[in-house]
Design a protein around this motif. Sequence first.
Motif, PDB file in Angstrom:
ATOM      1  N   VAL A  32     164.479  34.061  57.786  1.00  0.00           N
ATOM      2  CA  VAL A  32     164.242  32.822  57.039  1.00  0.00           C
ATOM      3  C   VAL A  32     163.727  33.141  55.645  1.00  0.00           C
ATOM      4  CG1 VAL A  32     162.848  30.713  56.927  1.00  0.00           C
ATOM      5  CG2 VAL A  32     163.845  31.441  59.105  1.00  0.00           C
ATOM      6  N   SER A  35     166.494  34.675  53.512  1.00  0.00           N
ATOM      7  CA  SER A  35     167.547  33.708  53.177  1.00  0.00           C
ATOM      8  C   SER A  35     167.150  32.831  51.992  1.00  0.00           C
ATOM      9  CB  SER A  35     167.862  32.835  54.391  1.00  0.00           C
ATOM     10  OG  SER A  35     166.769  31.977  54.710  1.00  0.00           O
ATOM     11  N   SER A  42     169.591  32.669  57.563  1.00  0.00           N
ATOM     12  CA  SER A  42     168.493  32.375  58.474  1.00  0.00           C
ATOM     13  C   SER A  42     168.997  32.377  59.915  1.00  0.00           C
ATOM     14  CB  SER A  42     167.885  31.009  58.131  1.00  0.00           C
ATOM     15  OG  SER A  42     166.973  30.609  59.130  1.00  0.00           O
TER      16      SER A  42
END
Length: 267
Positions: A32, A35, A42
């Motif tokens: 996450v 990203s 993610s």
Amino acid sequence: MANVTDIIKRHGVLGSLIGINAAVFLCVGLSVLFSKFGAGISLAPYFALPDSFSAFLRCPWTLLSYMFTHIQPLHILFNMLWLAWFGGLLLELISPRKLLGLYLGGGLAGGLLYLCVASAFHFSGGMLMGASASVLSIMAAAAVLMPNYTFHLFFIGDVKLKYIAIIMIVLAFIGLGGGNSGGEIAHLGGAAFGLVAAFIPGYLRGGKKTEREIKPKRVSRVISVMERHRKDAEELDRLLDKIRVSGYDSLTTQERRNLRELSQRIK
């Protein structure tokens, strides 16, 4: 509350559950984070439970993976602390296999209730993730099996387990109208599973010990510590009286050693 590290060392099932949660947190959380900077994708959508049956049918494994998935540090921290405390306590009464069943069953019940409510009322609850439903299942079962067990909470004092569970369930009901209504639905599903499992005759009960068998051991340890302190104080008074009457030089080598050790322990 008990030391979390000691609890994990004593109970392998807790160490395994916490280890899996930590590993998934590092994997998904880092994906996450990366990203957001355009480095990769993610993984959260592949681990979190979606809010519709149609989306769920495309990734059915998420009904299991979501209960091990966290992306916020405080979320996993508090869930794992509660899991260690209440899970470690419950393992005094039930087997590791039954504790694992409570964790998985509470997570499944919470996830299914979330899916059903989200589909029936067509609301977008977002992606569901976290071990809260599983932890509440364990907490609710512990509250039924040992309702009067007392925890010492910071800034609050001694609180019985049954009141902690009641407060958590009430807060989940209150939160139904808030921004995390989907999560609160799952919490209630997990708590309901724990309550039902605890009330089923012979399922969780009849384990290794009873609540009454746990408490005397805790009390006896407190009494033994108090007795030791009393004896230390009496010996220290005797040595100090001898010093006052005859001076420090009157003490034998062993008495001087005892005096140093007693002074350190009392400090």
